[in-house]
Design an enzyme around this catalytic site. Structure first.
Site, short mmCIF file in Angstrom:
data_model
loop_
_atom_site.label_atom_id
_atom_site.label_comp_id
_atom_site.label_asym_id
_atom_site.label_seq_id
_atom_site.Cartn_x
_atom_site.Cartn_y
_atom_site.Cartn_z
N ASN A 109 0.88 -1.17 0.00
CA ASN A 109 0.00 0.00 0.00
C ASN A 109 0.92 1.22 0.00
OD1 ASN A 109 -1.79 2.05 0.44
ND2 ASN A 109 -2.40 1.40 2.50
N SER A 146 3.36 -1.73 10.53
CA SER A 146 4.82 -1.78 10.68
C SER A 146 5.39 -3.18 10.46
CB SER A 146 5.26 -1.21 12.02
OG SER A 146 4.93 0.17 12.09
N GLY A 166 3.00 -0.89 4.36
CA GLY A 166 3.06 0.53 4.03
C GLY A 166 4.49 0.95 3.75
N GLY A 167 5.12 1.57 4.74
CA GLY A 167 6.45 2.16 4.57
C GLY A 167 7.48 1.23 3.96
P1 13P Z 1 3.06 0.67 7.76
O1 13P Z 1 3.59 -0.62 7.22
O2 13P Z 1 3.79 1.89 7.26
O3 13P Z 1 2.93 0.63 9.26
O4 13P Z 1 1.57 0.82 7.20
C1 13P Z 1 0.70 -0.23 7.36
C2 13P Z 1 -0.50 0.04 6.55
O5 13P Z 1 -1.30 0.90 6.90
C3 13P Z 1 -0.68 -0.69 5.30
O6 13P Z 1 -1.93 -0.48 4.77
#
Ligand code: 13P
Length: 255
Positions: free
Chosen positions: A9, A215, A236-237
């Protein structure tokens, strides 16, 4: 057998060129994916037409969108209909992400409409659920997440549920560097599966993929994916870096 999925994402990150470079980097070292071990890339809408071309020659890596409109078409300036996304080549849609619930005030009624739109256009839904910290601290997370699932998914048929993936994303672990422990993740994923089994029966429950998000990164993916009810991750990141995302994909391959 249920599918394992690692889904990226990108949220509101990367310009067109940066997105292209990231996808090229991932494709350059992609392991041999299968029907049971898939990857989804969900960039912003602007990237979709470019990314679909990049993914064209590759199997079991799919294009995702981060949102879709509640309505089928019409005068809704700035919105993008599920049918338009499907026409570009989108196959998955993330619906109910906590950022959309919180910042864009998406109600359960809106999520139901979006899910219906996605399914009506033969798209797979990645439905997100997860509790904020106050709920976790009060130890009410099971009831809270159960209600989110009931509100958004219980109107679906068993047949429609075949096109739904659930992502558990504890809000307190999103973008914070804090991760649910493997015990907390497994416990919640098992609870989610029980909720699905109780409503839709054993077969649907056993086959639904439940991803962990919050995370999840190249350091903790192996441990998280080793949990019995964790079928991959929504990232995410760590999905914005070639090496980290490939390491997470590889963690799925060996899980
Ligand atoms: P992070 O992996 O940055 O914590 O984000 C998780 C997320 O919201 C994926 O949709």
């Amino acid at each position: 057998m249920r599918k394992k999925i690692v889904a990226a994402n990108w949220k509101m990150n990367l310009n067109l060129e940066e997105g292209k470079t990231l996808v090229d980097g991932i494709l350059g070292n992609l392991p041999m994916l299968t029907k049971q071990k898939q990857v989804v890339i969900a960039p912003s809408f602007v990237h979709l037409s470019q990314t679909v071309v990049q993914l064209d020659e590759y199997e079991h890596i799919y294009l995702g969108a981060q949102n879709c409109a509640t309505e089928a078409s019409g005068a809704f300036t700035g919105e993008v209909a599920a049918s338009i996304l499907a026409s570009v080549g989108v196959q998955y849609i993330i619906i109910g992400h906590s950022e959309r619930r919180e910042y864009f005030k998406e109600s359960n009624e809106a999520l139901v409409k979006k899910i219906n739109q996605a399914l009506a256009n033969n798209l797979q839904v990645i439905f997100c659920c997860g509790e904020p910290l106050v709920i976790r601290d009060a130890n009410e997370q099971n009831t809270y997440v159960g209600k989110q699932i009931e509100a958004a998914l219980f109107h679906l048929s068993n047949e429609q549920m075949k096109n739904v993936v659930i992502a558990y994303e504890p809000i307190w672990a999103i973008g914070t560097g804090r991760t649910a422990s493997t015990e907390q993740a497994q416990e919640m994923h098992a609870h989610i599966r029980r909720v699905i089994v109780n409503k839709f029966g054993e077969a649907v429950g056993a086959n639904i993929s439940i991803l962990y998000g919050g995370s999840c990164n190249d350091k903790n993916a192996i441990e998280l994916f080793a949990c019995e009810d964790v079928d991959g991750g929504l990232i995410g990141g760590a999905a914005l870096k070639v090496d980290a995302f490939l390491a997470i994909i590889n963690a799925m391959m060996f899980a």
